[in-house]
Design an enzyme around this catalytic site. Structure first.
Site: not given
Length: 516
Positions: A487, A491
């Site tokens: 992450h 995204d």
């Protein structure tokens, strides 16, 4: 004519290296594949073996110099040609291992014995563990017959007999850790009666230098450039690192060891981990304690490092496998007849992932410090379970391959993985990984990233389930998909988009043909 020693291929996008250490000097005798020098790039350390036997007549690229791929490093002359450059009297500390240990060359005229040495282990691999001896002292051996098996962090390496004779001595027992070029055993050609040469006075590694020579100031030793950079990044001073290179030179690996030692000391001062729960005496008698293999230790360390370093998140979806299964059933016989390989599901998933990675390139990228490195190619890792543990062979440029080429590559590398024959190069450089837990019956899981990659796709079991299709309930073969991603770089929108594109391509394989 002298034989040229040149810089080998250094790897993807690596165009130059620094000469870190020469293990030989002009005039020294060298054997085929004996390590001559060590090069350092910004990623790995590369050992350069001798392409021929003879004497090192001259060194063209000195320690500390920067050289490009295929640059000339040195010249090797046949023994007769090199006589003019050999010193008349060599100091004892400069003698080669062949001269001091009674290796094959000298033994032929003396004790009739041949040393069994650790073979080349691969880039950046400096040691191995002796896992199994297939022969005992006194056993007859034939040339090229397998004597023992070594385990490194990644692969198992079989050691063949360099000559025919009798195994006279085993110097590295099962469980021992040995360095590159260390002696493992001695083969006698005289019925096993010949004893091994006395190897006292030189280290097992042969090419390791841990202490500067007497009279030499340690401050005069030029450390490897990559080691200087690593010390600066880790905030270590020169006196905190013990050099293992020639004349006490600090290498990149020494910095890593110093960092690990510092971390271990910090851990020792921290609260201890919870001890193992007490075990009843009658239960303890029925337990079996087995030391973890080096491969298993590496798997454990890398998986934990991935969890500690990356911000791992997993997103899920499901795919209707009806169209893929129908297409496979329709063409599997023709495919096998033409390409001599079975048409499986992995080629469809590989193609679908390559297609999706073009639209969401951050899933195919990696983080390097404060930079994001985008890969304009796909080197697909295909996770494979083996008796020794999980390995991930890499199919290079999978995005440029056909279905048949992908299936052949998966089959060939899968067999080599199960046989323990994969080389280090075959497991390096992957940009994305596919893991198929469905072959073991897994219905749902969250795969862990394979650093430094930023994405891994988990496949699962195909199971018939009732689904609503055009307002009607139908039984469809469904598979859950899981994408674990970093992450920090990917995204949620990108991860979901990637998984949706994979789903769309599998539910309508014609999209792959039309690049949709």
């Amino acid at each position: 004519m002298p034989t040229e020693v040149r810089v080998p291929t250094l790897g993807e996008s690596v165009t130059e290296a620094t000469v870190a250490t020469w293990f030989k000097k002009p005039g020294d005798s060298v054997a085929v594949d004996e390590m001559l020098c060590e090069l350092e790039t910004d990623k790995v350390t590369v050992e350069v073996p001798s392409p021929a036997a003879g004497k090192l007549s001259d060194i063209v690229a000195q320690e500390g110099e920067t050289v490009g791929v295929d640059a000339l490093l040195a010249n090797i002359a046949e023994s007769g040609e090199a006589g003019a450059t050999e010193p008349k009297e060599r100091p004892a500390e400069a003698k080669t291992e062949e001269e001091t240990s009674g290796a094959a060359d000298g033994a032929a005229s003396g004790g009739g014995s041949v040393d069994v040495m650790v073979p080349t282990l691969g880039e950046s691999v400096t040691e191995a563990t002796v896992s199994t001896w297939f022969k005992k002292v006194g056993d007859p051996v034939a040339q090229d017959e397998m004597l023992c098996e070594l385990e490194t962090d990644k692969v198992s390496v079989e050691v063949p007999a360099p000559a025919t004779g009798v195994l006279a001595e085993i110097t590295a027992k099962e469980g021992d850790t040995v360095e590159a070029s260390a002696k493992l055993a001695v083969i006698s050609s005289e019925g096993g009666a010949a004893a091994s040469a006395d190897d006292a006075g030189h280290p097992a590694g042969g090419s390791q230098y841990t202490t500067p020579p007497a009279g030499r100031d340690e401050n005069d030793v030029e450390d490897a450039p990559s080691a200087k950079k690593a010390m600066a990044e880790k905030g270590l001073s020169r006196d905190q690192v013990q050099g293992s290179g020639r004349d006490g030179r600090v290498m990149k690996e020494d910095v890593a060891k110093a960092v690990a030692a510092t971390s271990a000391a910090a851990s020792a001062s921290a609260p201890a981990a919870a001890p193992r729960a007490p075990v009843a005496a009658e239960d303890a008698a029925r337990e079996e304690r087995v030391k973890m293999t080096r491969l298993r230790q590496t798997i454990a360390r890398r998986l934990k490092d991935a969890q500690n370093t990356a911000a791992i998140l997993t997103t899920y979806n499901e795919v209707d496998m009806t169209e893929v299964m129908a297409l496979r059933n329709e063409y599997k016989d023709l495919f096998l007849k033409k390409h001599d390989v079975k048409l499986g599901f992995m080629s469809f998933f590989t193609k679908a992932c390559c297609h999706a990675l073009k639209e969401v390139p951050e899933v195919n990228a990696e983080i390097d410090g404060t930079d994001i490195v985008y890969k304009n190619f796909v080197h697909m890792g295909i996770a494979a379970g083996t008796p020794q543990g999980l390995v991930v062979p890499v199919i290079r440029d999978a995005d440029q391959m056909s279905f048949a080429e992908i299936e052949k590559a998966i089959g060939e590398k899968g067999k080599r993985a199960r046989d323990g024959k994969l080389s280090m190069a075959e497991m390096q450089g992957g940009t994305f990984t596919i893991s198929n837990g469905g072959v073991y019956g897994s219905l749902m899981s969250s795969p862990i990233l394979n650093p430094p990659q930023s994405g891994i796709l988990g496949m699962h079991k195909i199971q018939d389930r009732p689904m609503v299709v055009n307002g009607e309930i139908k039984i469809r073969p469904m598979m859950y998909l899981a994408l674990s991603y970093d992450h920090r770089i990917v995204d949620g929108k990108g991860a979901v988009t990637f998984l949706v594109r994979v789903k769309e391509a599998l539910e309508d394989p014609r999209r792959l043909l039309m690049d949709l």
